[in-house]
Design a protein around this motif. Structure first.
Motif, PDB file in Angstrom:
ATOM      1  N   LYS A 185     -18.085   2.689 -25.696  1.00 16.96           N
ATOM      2  CA  LYS A 185     -17.541   2.533 -24.347  1.00 16.96           C
ATOM      3  C   LYS A 185     -16.058   2.183 -24.416  1.00 16.96           C
ATOM      4  O   LYS A 185     -15.660   1.218 -25.081  1.00 16.96           O
ATOM      5  CB  LYS A 185     -18.310   1.435 -23.603  1.00 16.96           C
ATOM      6  CG  LYS A 185     -17.856   1.228 -22.170  1.00 16.96           C
ATOM      7  CD  LYS A 185     -18.281   2.390 -21.290  1.00 16.96           C
ATOM      8  CE  LYS A 185     -17.962   2.122 -19.835  1.00 16.96           C
ATOM      9  NZ  LYS A 185     -18.331   3.247 -18.968  1.00 16.96           N
ATOM     10  N   THR A 189      -9.753   5.154 -21.622  1.00 16.86           N
ATOM     11  CA  THR A 189      -9.840   6.537 -22.097  1.00 16.86           C
ATOM     12  C   THR A 189     -11.296   6.980 -22.069  1.00 16.86           C
ATOM     13  O   THR A 189     -12.197   6.204 -21.746  1.00 16.86           O
ATOM     14  CB  THR A 189      -9.268   6.659 -23.522  1.00 16.86           C
ATOM     15  OG1 THR A 189     -10.021   5.816 -24.398  1.00 16.86           O
ATOM     16  CG2 THR A 189      -7.798   6.255 -23.562  1.00 16.86           C
ATOM     17  N   SER A 190     -11.502   8.242 -22.412  1.00 17.12           N
ATOM     18  CA  SER A 190     -12.870   8.769 -22.411  1.00 17.12           C
ATOM     19  C   SER A 190     -13.686   8.125 -23.527  1.00 17.12           C
ATOM     20  O   SER A 190     -13.146   7.730 -24.573  1.00 17.12           O
ATOM     21  CB  SER A 190     -12.843  10.283 -22.603  1.00 17.12           C
ATOM     22  OG  SER A 190     -12.187  10.631 -23.801  1.00 17.12           O
ATOM     23  N   ASN A 191     -14.994   8.000 -23.302  1.00 15.46           N
ATOM     24  CA  ASN A 191     -15.888   7.398 -24.283  1.00 15.46           C
ATOM     25  C   ASN A 191     -15.946   8.251 -25.550  1.00 15.46           C
ATOM     26  O   ASN A 191     -15.921   9.485 -25.484  1.00 15.46           O
ATOM     27  CB  ASN A 191     -17.283   7.232 -23.698  1.00 15.46           C
ATOM     28  CG  ASN A 191     -17.284   6.356 -22.459  1.00 15.46           C
ATOM     29  OD1 ASN A 191     -16.556   5.365 -22.399  1.00 15.46           O
ATOM     30  ND2 ASN A 191     -18.084   6.718 -21.467  1.00 15.46           N
ATOM     31  N   ASP A 192     -16.036   7.589 -26.693  1.00 12.31           N
ATOM     32  CA  ASP A 192     -16.071   8.277 -27.987  1.00 12.31           C
ATOM     33  C   ASP A 192     -17.522   8.426 -28.434  1.00 12.31           C
ATOM     34  O   ASP A 192     -18.309   7.482 -28.383  1.00 12.31           O
ATOM     35  CB  ASP A 192     -15.292   7.489 -29.039  1.00 12.31           C
ATOM     36  CG  ASP A 192     -13.826   7.332 -28.652  1.00 12.31           C
ATOM     37  OD1 ASP A 192     -13.253   8.312 -28.161  1.00 12.31           O
ATOM     38  OD2 ASP A 192     -13.269   6.232 -28.830  1.00 12.31           O
ATOM     39  N   ASP A 308      -6.013  13.756 -16.292  1.00 11.54           N
ATOM     40  CA  ASP A 308      -7.121  14.295 -15.498  1.00 11.54           C
ATOM     41  C   ASP A 308      -6.601  15.562 -14.827  1.00 11.54           C
ATOM     42  O   ASP A 308      -6.016  15.516 -13.743  1.00 11.54           O
ATOM     43  CB  ASP A 308      -7.589  13.275 -14.457  1.00 11.54           C
ATOM     44  CG  ASP A 308      -8.047  11.972 -15.100  1.00 11.54           C
ATOM     45  OD1 ASP A 308      -8.545  12.036 -16.238  1.00 11.54           O
ATOM     46  OD2 ASP A 308      -7.893  10.916 -14.477  1.00 11.54           O
ATOM     47  N   ILE A 332     -11.715  15.477 -16.404  1.00  9.95           N
ATOM     48  CA  ILE A 332     -11.321  14.107 -16.725  1.00  9.95           C
ATOM     49  C   ILE A 332     -10.932  13.971 -18.190  1.00  9.95           C
ATOM     50  O   ILE A 332     -11.641  14.445 -19.082  1.00  9.95           O
ATOM     51  CB  ILE A 332     -12.463  13.139 -16.375  1.00  9.95           C
ATOM     52  CG1 ILE A 332     -12.739  13.191 -14.877  1.00  9.95           C
ATOM     53  CG2 ILE A 332     -12.136  11.720 -16.812  1.00  9.95           C
ATOM     54  CD1 ILE A 332     -13.894  12.332 -14.444  1.00  9.95           C
ATOM     55  N   LYS A 333      -9.801  13.337 -18.423  1.00 12.79           N
ATOM     56  CA  LYS A 333      -9.363  12.838 -19.720  1.00 12.79           C
ATOM     57  C   LYS A 333      -9.538  13.837 -20.856  1.00 12.79           C
ATOM     58  O   LYS A 333     -10.416  13.707 -21.715  1.00 12.79           O
ATOM     59  CB  LYS A 333     -10.109  11.547 -20.073  1.00 12.79           C
ATOM     60  CG  LYS A 333      -9.944  10.424 -19.061  1.00 12.79           C
ATOM     61  CD  LYS A 333      -8.513   9.936 -18.984  1.00 12.79           C
ATOM     62  CE  LYS A 333      -8.355   8.770 -18.008  1.00 12.79           C
ATOM     63  NZ  LYS A 333      -6.953   8.372 -17.841  1.00 12.79           N
ATOM     64  N   SER A 334      -8.690  14.867 -20.882  1.00 17.57           N
ATOM     65  CA  SER A 334      -8.790  15.846 -21.963  1.00 17.57           C
ATOM     66  C   SER A 334      -7.432  16.474 -22.217  1.00 17.57           C
ATOM     67  O   SER A 334      -6.720  16.842 -21.283  1.00 17.57           O
ATOM     68  CB  SER A 334      -9.825  16.919 -21.612  1.00 17.57           C
ATOM     69  OG  SER A 334      -9.899  17.880 -22.637  1.00 17.57           O
TER      70      SER A 334
END
Length: 407
Positions: A185, A189-192, A308, A332-334
């Motif tokens: 979590k 940033t985006s979850n890994d 985003d 989202i977030k890429s």
């Protein structure tokens, strides 16, 4: 015959066929003293000698033990001994019967109604945080179609998190093979992804809890999960749908066929004449489809990482005087977003040349421009297939690229 007879002699008598019968008990035969009591063998109807009685000799040989002649069946073969089948010793097969552990999952043998999946704990999960710190892990379950079935709570900073969470979902072909994913979590940033594993819940249902191995995005080992799967209920067989006779169809009306044209071949109506350009394409097309597929190497416009992103398409005048023809959804977030956006654009003189803009979506402030591509001629791009467009930012500096297709 000139020789003195040694003892009383009676010439042998012959029977009807000219054979000499055997001498009586104790009587000599041609001057030889009979050694022991002898009874001639009796012959049955077929000329065979029956077996002697118990204790009786057979042609001068003493019978060693009591003997009972074998009985023969219709085919001349002796019958099998008791307890055997066709000469092979009969065996019992009670050991081959299925045991309780081999019984079907449900009493009726049908698939279960529900599946309960429990993730007990994780073991040796790798770090996805900076400086090698333990991850803040949670897990989720996805069906084969990608539908989210469950998401767990977050466990803070632990390489061996104790989840002890379970979920129950309906069993179907879509939920038999589920994908269990474990994430780290992240707040900004985006979850890994920590690791993932595909599980056949039907094969694990009812068995003791077991360990499954996780793999990361590159297929490398990423720790293990200790899980337990159980099932409940069963799905009753579905009754076949009642038969409905098809309604009678009226015969097709008669169609006049032109001479030389097959009835199965549709008549091609003439199309309006179009002026052709030197490259062979028509000068005007009713509409085109612009597909923005994905992006690569897009710069960040957010404070804490990737943007985003979303797509907009404007007509010839661009942001200053053009008309917005299309706006896509936010990814989202890429840094390499997959858009798969499709815009149907009427090909008029105003819309023939378009401008494509990639934006970073902001919630409380104005959206930030990530990159743009201006002056794309749709008419000349039709039929080229997929091709890249290099973006520039508002200062004219490189800002990644996108892949488009015009049809």
């Amino acid at each position: 015959y000139g020789q003195q007879q040694q003892q009383s002699y009676a010439p042998p008598q012959q029977n009807t066929y000219g054979h000499t019968p055997a001498p009586a008990v104790g009587q000599s035969t041609y001057g030889q003293q009979q050694q022991q009591s002898y009874a001639p063998p009796q012959q049955n109807t077929y000329g065979h000698t029956p077996a002697p009685a118990v204790g009786q000799s057979t042609y001068g040989q003493q019978q060693q033990q009591s003997y009972a002649p074998p009985q023969q069946n219709t085919y001349g073969q002796p019958p099998p001994p008791p307890g055997s089948v066709y000469g092979q010793q009969q065996q019992t097969y009670s050991s081959n019967l299925p045991t309780q552990s081999q019984a079907p999952l449900t009493p009726a043998g049908y698939p279960p109604s529900t599946i309960t999946l429990e993730v007990i704990e994780g073991r040796s999960l790798p770090s996805r945080d900076s400086f090698g710190a333990p991850s803040d892990c949670f897990w989720m379950v996805l069906a084969k179609s990608g539908k989210l079935l469950f998401q767990s709570k977050q466990i803070i900073k632990d390489f061996n998190p104790k989840f002890n969470e379970k979920t129950t979902f309906s069993y179907s072909e879509d939920s038999r093979f589920v994908l269990i994913k474990v994430f780290d979590k992240d707040t900004f940033t985006s979850n890994d992804l920590v690791g993932q594993a595909e599980v056949d819940v039907l094969s694990l249902a009812g068995r003791p809890a077991s360990l499954i191995s996780l793999k990361d995005e590159k297929g490398k080992d990423a720790g293990q999960l200790y899980i337990s799967v159980s099932s409940a209920g069963h799905q009753a067989p579905q009754a076949p749908a009642p038969y409905h006779a098809p309604a009678p169809q009226a015969p097709a009306p008669y169609q006049f066929q032109q001479p030389g044209i097959n009835a199965s071949t549709p008549i091609q109506h003439p199309v309006p004449y179009q002026i052709q350009q030197p490259n062979g394409r028509p000068s005007t097309v009713p509409s085109v489809t612009l597909e923005v597929i994905d992006g690569r190497g897009l710069p960040s416009r957010d404070t804490f990482g990737a943007s985003d992103c979303f797509v907009t398409v404007y007509s010839g005048g661009g942001l200053r005087s053009g008309t917005k023809l299309f706006e896509g959804k936010k990814v989202i977030k890429s840094y390499a977003p997959t858009f798969n956006e499709i815009a149907a654009i009427p090909l008029t003189d105003e819309n023939r040349v378009v401008h494509i803009y990639i934006w970073d979506k902001d919630q409380f402030t104005a959206n930030d421009l990530v990159g743009k591509y201006e002056n794309l001629d749709l008419a000349s791009a039709v039929g080229r297939g997929r091709f890249p467009l290099r973006l520039v930012d508002q200062n004219g500096q490189p800002a990644g690229e996108i892949t488009v297709n015009v049809t």
